[in-house]
Design a protein around this motif. Structure first.
Motif, mmCIF file in Angstrom:
data_model
loop_
_atom_site.group_PDB
_atom_site.id
_atom_site.type_symbol
_atom_site.label_atom_id
_atom_site.label_comp_id
_atom_site.label_asym_id
_atom_site.label_seq_id
_atom_site.Cartn_x
_atom_site.Cartn_y
_atom_site.Cartn_z
ATOM 1 N N LYS A 1 0.832 -1.200 0.000
ATOM 2 C CA LYS A 1 0.000 0.000 0.000
ATOM 3 C C LYS A 1 0.868 1.252 0.000
ATOM 4 O O LYS A 1 2.016 1.236 0.457
ATOM 5 C CB LYS A 1 -0.924 0.026 1.216
ATOM 6 N N THR A 2 0.267 2.342 -0.485
ATOM 7 C CA THR A 2 0.885 3.664 -0.374
ATOM 8 C C THR A 2 0.492 4.285 0.960
ATOM 9 O O THR A 2 -0.427 3.804 1.647
ATOM 10 C CB THR A 2 0.409 4.577 -1.517
ATOM 11 N N ILE A 3 1.134 5.388 1.296
ATOM 12 C CA ILE A 3 0.796 6.073 2.546
ATOM 13 C C ILE A 3 -0.652 6.576 2.550
ATOM 14 O O ILE A 3 -1.369 6.365 3.534
ATOM 15 C CB ILE A 3 1.798 7.212 2.827
ATOM 16 N N GLU B 1 -3.222 5.330 1.140
ATOM 17 C CA GLU B 1 -4.080 4.167 1.353
ATOM 18 C C GLU B 1 -4.045 3.718 2.803
ATOM 19 O O GLU B 1 -5.079 3.349 3.387
ATOM 20 C CB GLU B 1 -3.653 3.028 0.425
ATOM 21 N N GLU C 1 9.328 0.238 -1.571
ATOM 22 C CA GLU C 1 9.654 0.129 -2.994
ATOM 23 C C GLU C 1 10.898 0.946 -3.289
ATOM 24 O O GLU C 1 10.979 2.119 -2.943
ATOM 25 C CB GLU C 1 8.468 0.641 -3.809
ATOM 26 N N SER D 1 7.463 9.583 0.607
ATOM 27 C CA SER D 1 6.019 9.809 0.583
ATOM 28 C C SER D 1 5.336 9.075 -0.548
ATOM 29 O O SER D 1 4.156 8.717 -0.450
ATOM 30 C CB SER D 1 5.735 11.313 0.446
ATOM 31 N N ASP D 2 6.053 8.820 -1.650
ATOM 32 C CA ASP D 2 5.458 8.214 -2.841
ATOM 33 C C ASP D 2 5.695 6.709 -2.945
ATOM 34 O O ASP D 2 5.188 6.086 -3.890
ATOM 35 C CB ASP D 2 6.007 8.893 -4.098
ATOM 36 N N ALA D 3 6.432 6.131 -2.040
ATOM 37 C CA ALA D 3 6.789 4.721 -2.147
ATOM 38 C C ALA D 3 5.585 3.824 -1.866
ATOM 39 O O ALA D 3 4.594 4.229 -1.267
ATOM 40 C CB ALA D 3 7.925 4.391 -1.179
ATOM 41 N N VAL D 4 5.708 2.584 -2.317
ATOM 42 C CA VAL D 4 4.740 1.538 -1.982
ATOM 43 C C VAL D 4 5.411 0.642 -0.935
ATOM 44 O O VAL D 4 6.573 0.257 -1.072
ATOM 45 C CB VAL D 4 4.348 0.714 -3.219
ATOM 46 N N TYR D 5 4.644 0.299 0.117
ATOM 47 C CA TYR D 5 5.227 -0.421 1.254
ATOM 48 C C TYR D 5 4.615 -1.809 1.398
ATOM 49 O O TYR D 5 3.457 -2.045 1.040
ATOM 50 C CB TYR D 5 4.997 0.380 2.545
#
Length: 299
Positions: free
Chosen positions: A246-248, A250, A287, A293-297
């Motif tokens: 998920k992104t932040i 989300e 990711e 802030s834009d990464a997927v975790y």
């Protein structure tokens, strides 16, 4: 063990008036209420006769005039600054122009772990007359302050311990009305956890005076509750990510579903601070390997 934070949100005061809180402590609250300042910046006056001021506040002449009125017939000898956010340090310049009182503070923020530019909201014009560090002692007429470096909310955050009353001025590190914002790159969650532990090791403190809100008693239980809240947030992040990457935004939509959406952006900054902490110790993956802030975790 989970602790519910026993917030203190009742505060009786009048803007511009001075309130006597203890034999050595008075307070004047600035008219700058807001989502991050509660009722406003509480400026503390320490001592009697020759006094210190803790957190002069934003550059509002009305507030500076109230401080001057509260100390009429006295001499302000010291200005102590917990950190350089715009609601804490800018009025120190106006107060120095009026009184000559010099300033004591950490200095400019250190920035992120790799020197990233810090976020807006800092008083970058503030340069203390006296740079202070952890363990330094400032002595005045009838009062003694110990400097306690508590990075986390900002890298340059200092609490001040008034030895004569076993009181700690906690700035924004610990607040009575709300949890504290930790926003990267200057805000650092690992440092914040360490600073909470530092306060738990201070056995003599009996009362906290935050810059925003009412005094806090039962201080160690309060800090434990603050710590448990942060630990719960990190548990929530892991639980949310178990359903998939998920992104932040989300994550925030799920974790803060019962919070006003106007506060989701600062909540996202807090979640990022947790993710920087958690990717650093391997509990979460980002990711590209870097928490942004834009990464997927994922877990």
């Amino acid at each position: 063990m989970a602790y519910a934070i026993p917030f203190v949100r009742e505060l009786e005061f009048e803007y511009g008036a001075v309130d006597r809180l203890s034999p050595l402590i008075r307070r004047v609250i600035c008219r700058n209420p807001g989502a991050f300042t509660f009722m406003g910046t509480g400026t503390y006056i320490i001592g009697n006769g020759k006094v210190a001021v803790v957190d002069a506040g934003p550059p509002y002449q009305e507030h500076v005039d109230a401080i001057l009125k509260a100390t009429e017939g006295e001499t302000i000898t010291h200005q102590l600054i917990t950190h350089t956010h715009m609601d804490h340090s800018p009025a120190a310049r106006l107060l120095k122009e009026a009184t000559g009182a010099e300033t004591w503070g950490y200095g400019p923020p250190d920035g992120g772990p790799e020197g990233e530019k810090v976020e807006e909201g800092h008083d970058f014009d503030f340069v203390p007359d006296h740079a202070i560090r952890d363990g330094d002692v400032i002595e005045g007429d009838g009062w003694t302050m110990e400097c306690v470096h508590t990075p986390g909310h900002t890298s340059n955050h200092i609490c001040f311990g008034l030895r004569e009353e076993k009181a700690l001025f906690t700035g924004d590190h610990i607040m009575g009305w709300s949890t504290t914002i930790v926003s990267p790159p200057d805000g650092n969650m690992a440092a914040y956890f360490n600073s909470l532990e530092k306060l738990l090791r201070r056995e003599d403190d009996e009362i906290y005076y935050p810059t925003h809100g009412a005094p806090i008693k039962d201080v160690h239980d309060y800090v434990r509750a603050y710590r448990a809240h942060r630990q719960l947030r990190e548990t929530q992040i892991v639980d949310v990510l178990k359903d998939g990457p998920k992104t932040i935004p989300e994550m925030v939509a799920i974790m803060y579903a019962d919070v006003d959406k106007k506060l989701h952006r600062p909540a996202g900054r807090s979640v990022l601070a947790h993710l920087v902490h958690m990717t650093g110790d391997g509990r979460v993956k980002a990711e590209g390997g870097t928490a942004t802030s834009d990464a997927v975790y994922s877990v």
